[in-house]
Structure formats: structure tokens, C-alpha cells
Design a protein around this motif. Sequence first.
Motif, PDB file in Angstrom:
ATOM      1  N   GLU A 505      40.745  10.526   7.085  1.00  0.00           N
ATOM      2  CA  GLU A 505      39.735   9.859   7.925  1.00  0.00           C
ATOM      3  C   GLU A 505      38.465   9.545   7.138  1.00  0.00           C
ATOM      4  N   MET A 506      38.276  10.193   5.960  1.00  0.00           N
ATOM      5  CA  MET A 506      37.078   9.942   5.160  1.00  0.00           C
ATOM      6  C   MET A 506      37.290   8.865   4.090  1.00  0.00           C
ATOM      7  N   GLU A 507      38.493   8.281   4.036  1.00  0.00           N
ATOM      8  CA  GLU A 507      38.748   7.328   2.945  1.00  0.00           C
ATOM      9  C   GLU A 507      37.833   6.111   3.011  1.00  0.00           C
ATOM     10  N   TRP A 508      37.416   5.707   4.222  1.00  0.00           N
ATOM     11  CA  TRP A 508      36.520   4.550   4.344  1.00  0.00           C
ATOM     12  C   TRP A 508      35.279   4.713   3.462  1.00  0.00           C
ATOM     13  N   ALA A 509      34.892   5.977   3.218  1.00  0.00           N
ATOM     14  CA  ALA A 509      33.641   6.256   2.507  1.00  0.00           C
ATOM     15  C   ALA A 509      33.712   5.946   1.016  1.00  0.00           C
ATOM     16  N   ARG A 510      34.928   5.729   0.488  1.00  0.00           N
ATOM     17  CA  ARG A 510      35.030   5.528  -0.967  1.00  0.00           C
ATOM     18  C   ARG A 510      35.555   4.147  -1.373  1.00  0.00           C
ATOM     19  N   ILE A 511      35.605   3.211  -0.424  1.00  0.00           N
ATOM     20  CA  ILE A 511      36.162   1.881  -0.732  1.00  0.00           C
ATOM     21  C   ILE A 511      35.022   0.905  -1.052  1.00  0.00           C
ATOM     22  N   PRO A 512      34.811   0.580  -2.332  1.00  0.00           N
ATOM     23  CA  PRO A 512      33.688  -0.296  -2.682  1.00  0.00           C
ATOM     24  C   PRO A 512      33.803  -1.692  -2.080  1.00  0.00           C
ATOM     25  N   HIS A 513      35.056  -2.152  -1.826  1.00  0.00           N
ATOM     26  CA  HIS A 513      35.240  -3.503  -1.282  1.00  0.00           C
ATOM     27  C   HIS A 513      34.586  -3.687   0.083  1.00  0.00           C
ATOM     28  N   PHE A 514      34.350  -2.599   0.799  1.00  0.00           N
ATOM     29  CA  PHE A 514      33.718  -2.747   2.112  1.00  0.00           C
ATOM     30  C   PHE A 514      32.273  -3.246   2.006  1.00  0.00           C
ATOM     31  N   TYR A 515      31.745  -3.249   0.791  1.00  0.00           N
ATOM     32  CA  TYR A 515      30.387  -3.794   0.580  1.00  0.00           C
ATOM     33  C   TYR A 515      30.438  -5.252   0.131  1.00  0.00           C
ATOM     34  N   ASN A 516      31.640  -5.766  -0.030  1.00  0.00           N
ATOM     35  CA  ASN A 516      31.855  -7.195  -0.271  1.00  0.00           C
ATOM     36  C   ASN A 516      32.683  -7.647   0.929  1.00  0.00           C
ATOM     37  N   SER A 517      32.019  -7.773   2.056  1.00  0.00           N
ATOM     38  CA  SER A 517      32.706  -7.795   3.351  1.00  0.00           C
ATOM     39  C   SER A 517      33.702  -8.940   3.515  1.00  0.00           C
ATOM     40  N   PHE A 518      34.793  -8.623   4.220  1.00  0.00           N
ATOM     41  CA  PHE A 518      35.840  -9.599   4.580  1.00  0.00           C
ATOM     42  C   PHE A 518      36.407 -10.309   3.342  1.00  0.00           C
ATOM     43  N   TYR A 519      36.567  -9.560   2.280  1.00  0.00           N
ATOM     44  CA  TYR A 519      37.107 -10.113   1.037  1.00  0.00           C
ATOM     45  C   TYR A 519      38.563  -9.697   0.826  1.00  0.00           C
TER      46      TYR A 519
END
Length: 597
Positions: A505-519
Motif C-alpha cells: 500500500e506504500m508503493e505509491w510513495a516511491r514512484i517518481p513518474h507520479f510527478y510527471n502526471s498522466f505520462y
Amino acid sequence: MSQVKKRTETAPEHRWKLEDIFPSQEAWDKEYQDTKELLKKAEDFQGKLSSPDAVKACFELEDKISLHTERLYVYSNMKHHEDTAEPEYQALSEKSKKLSVEAGEALSFITPEILSLSDDELNKLIQAPELAFYKLTLEEMLRQKAHVLSKAEEALLAQVGNISSAPSTIFSLINNADMKFPKVKNEDGDEVELTHGSYITFLESKNRDVRRNAFKTMYETYSKQKNTLAATLSANVTKNLFYSRARKYPSALEMSLFGDNIDKAVYTNLIDTIHEALPLLQRYMTLRKKLLKVDELHMYDLFAPLVEEFDMKITYDEAKEIVTDALKPLGQDYLEVLKGSFNNGWIDIYENEGKRSGAYSWGAYGTHPYVLLNHKDNLNSMFTLAHEMGHAMHSYLSDTNQEYRYAQYTIFLAEVASTLNEALLMDYLLKKTTNPKEKMYLLTYYADQFRTTVFRQTMFAEFEMLIHARAEAGESLTPQDFSKIYYDLNVKYHGTEMAVDKDIEMEWARIPHFYNSFYVYKYATGFSAATSFSKQILDEGQPAVDRYLGFLQSGGSDFSLNILKKAGVDMSSPEPIRQAMDVFKGLIEQMEELTGK
């Protein structure tokens, strides 16, 4: 292990020929000076872009400046990549970067000035016969016009730019600099520091305890920072909402898709079609559980090797030959250029001291493309060769069939040609092998690409859509909200055969792509489009090849979806994704057969 050679010790036939761009440093210096002079001419057009003649002359100058700047930039950076420690080319690379910034500033008035015209005046320019070649450029400006604000508002948004990059910067500093992971035991029982780089190596371990400990340690560490990381991701969502509302888009998702002129239906259709195919992913999970001989399949088992490492030693010369044979379905013309590329200085093959790591395809219009490799004699390097030559051939065919302005293809299309080559290579290897062990190794290699590139990236895309929709509805985005949404998606995707560990459930916290949204959805659509193309080429032959070559020749001469559609892949329909899923299904069936299910 043999010593890595110095650049000067590398055989000339193993190096790319950058002299095809500039024969000497003097030639580079001269073009640099000429470009500096051209930049001064740009200001002559300021305040005058209302007549067709002035706009045409200005666009011609813009293309000239852009092409020269690109040539100087590409050459100096590729020279720098040959040996990154060499100070002369470090300096040249910096010089060309500064010139690119200057060029961007000198030409920055063009779009706002044309957009300050009324719709009526802009439509007259679009219809002007002398601007027929630039029609697509002007239509694109008109399309953007609804989302361009007044001068004062644009100036204000430009000032917010520095603040808007804060979530990404803060995340990067926490993730890469501040966060420290404890030590974990490796396969030999030694205490080793867990890092971002070593994490995947631990997950690929044959020892289940090693995998479990690395997994738990990783997410326990993130969990300690969950409030900060949730605030950072939430701030990024808020930033997207601010821009989408300021620029009058219906949603943050539609704002992100607007640049490539992609309809929201393409995004939602990907998610819906992958939902249909989840039973296939879950069937693969069942097979994985059986092959690993475990009572329960856990999240930390997803990267564990399913078969013994099959050591395939493939030299560069063998790789060239196999790739050429595998790409025969693309026809003689394609193969002639490909063979020529191997002999005419397109490729920088082996590692040398100071050489940039990884692989890429790059180049400047007017000269053949280039490929940087760091070839090792293994299967992975052969796939890298096929992949990068896909990019290179796409660039070559676009450049030779399009004028400079329309030769550059979008990121949305970029991965299609490279992934198609990999798909044809995989099909070739699977048909050719008679060794069950080798076949199983190839099947698992390919099936895992579907899992990570299509299913996993679509799950990421769905997570992004859900958290933005939640924020747009005025609901909260606490660490608990992020974790629940993310955990529930994992359960939905992986199914009942999987013991979905709470830690995930904490994996969202380590995905850098989420800061380059909808990519990330582009990875899944690109892979699906390529798989669809390969299936059509193998099933239909020549008509499908002709359509595909038409795609490669189109560059950026139309919107991405239109280019794909003309070539027989309609990404606004579920069909290409379903075709890709048929291929995935075939892989699972072959694996089940080999394991005697």
C-alpha cells in the motif's frame, strides 16, 4: 574481468562517425558563429507577424535557427558522451546548451504574437496559399488559443513556474538524498545496504527470505515518511488542478492529454480494456505460483526468476545477424537501410572508460541517426540493439520523407517502432528455438514485459486518474487515502491467487513518474500499438508492412492518433489492446503447455 578500454584504444569500426555531422571542430565553430548571427535577425520580425509573407519568412528563419542549434547541440553532447571526463567536450556541451536557451528566448515571441491575433485574422493566415506548408502549425496554434491567457495572466503563470516545480523537487530530494534504508542480508548472508539500485536485484533473488526482507524493509522505511510524502504528492495534484482551472480545461487529465491532441477516451479505454483482460494477468499469477512452487504467491515474488538463468552468449556480430533475420518481415527496403547502418558509422558499440552508460538513439536532421550502445554479449544487449535500431529507423524514414518542421515524432509514438522490433525479434526466437529451457526463458522474459509495461503501467495510470478525480470532487488525499486506493488496485489487478501484502500500500510513495502526471499510460499504449502492428505484419504480410512503413515515414506530419489510425492501429478503440492481449494469452498457453498443466 577484462579491463575497460580507453576511448583511444577503441577500434574505429566500433565507433560512430560523428564527422558525418561536422568534419572538424572548425566546422562546428563556424556554424556556431553563423547561428549567433541568425539569432539577431529574429528581432526584425517582432510586432510584424500579421501578414502571410512576414509569418512565412519568420517561420523559415525559425526552422533555420532550430536546425543549426539542434546540429550543434547533438554533436557536442554526443562527443561529450564518448568520454564524459574529457573537459574539452564538457565545455562544448555547455556552450551548445547556452545557445539552445538563447535560441529559445530569441524565438519565444512567435507563438504569443500570432495568438494575439483575432480568430478571424488567424483563420485568414491558415487559409493563405503562401502559408499552405505551415497550415498544421497554424491550426495547432488556433487549437491552443482557447487555453492561452492574457499577457498579464501569462506573466503571472510564468512566475508561478518555480513554485510549481516544488513538489517534484522536494520528492526527489527526499527520495534520492535524504531517505536512507537499513542494511539487509543478501544471498550470502552478508549485511548489505538497501538502495534504490539494489532493490530490484534483491527482488530477483532466488532466496525467498532475501526477497521478503528487502520488500518489507523498503516499505517500512517509506511508511515512516508517509505524511511528508503524501503532502508532496497531494501538492502535485493541487498544482495540476490549479493549472487546469487557470487554463480552462475540463480536468487535469484532459489538460495533460491536450498537447498530443489525445482524447480522454484513449486513456479510459486503455483502463477499461485492461480490466477486461485481468483474468489473463491472474492466470499468469497462478502459473507463476506453480513455477515457483510456493503455497502463496506474494508481491515480493513478482520479480523472482521463474526458470534457471539461461545463459545465452550472443556476440555483437551474431546479434546483428539475428536482428536482421528477425526483421525480414519488414521487407527488403527496410533491411537494406538497416544493414547499411551497421557498416556506415551509425553505432557506437562497446563500453569505454568514461563513456555514458545505457543506450539511446539520437541525431540531427539532415544526417543519418546515431545509436549509442554499451554492448555485452547477452540476450538483453541483443534486444537493446533491436530496440534502438527501431528508433533509428523511425528517425531515418521520418527525416527522409518529411521536411524539418514535420519530421519530429511525438513521445506518444516514439516507443512504438522500438517495441515493434523487439516483438518481431521475440517471435523469431520463439519460433526458432528447439530447446524447452531456452523457450521457457524467452516466454517468461516476454510475459514479464506485458506484466510490467502494460498491466503495471495501466494500474499506475488508473491510480493517477482516481486521485485527481478525488481532488477535483473536493475530497481529501491523506496518506490513508493514497494507501487504500493503491492497495485496492493491487487486489483488483492481481486477483485471489495472490497474497497482496499490506506493505504494498506504500508503493505509491516511491514512484517518481507520479510527478510527471498522466505520462505512464504512454508506455502501455505504445507497447499495445507495437504488439498490434507486429501481429498484423505477421498475419497479413505486405499490406500491413506497407501501412507500418507509412507510419514510420510520417514523423510529426499529423496528430499522433491520426498517424497510427492511417497505419491500421486505432488507439481510440479497444482493438489494439485486445490484439496485444491475444499475444499475451498465447504466451501463457505456451508456458502452461511446457509446464504440463
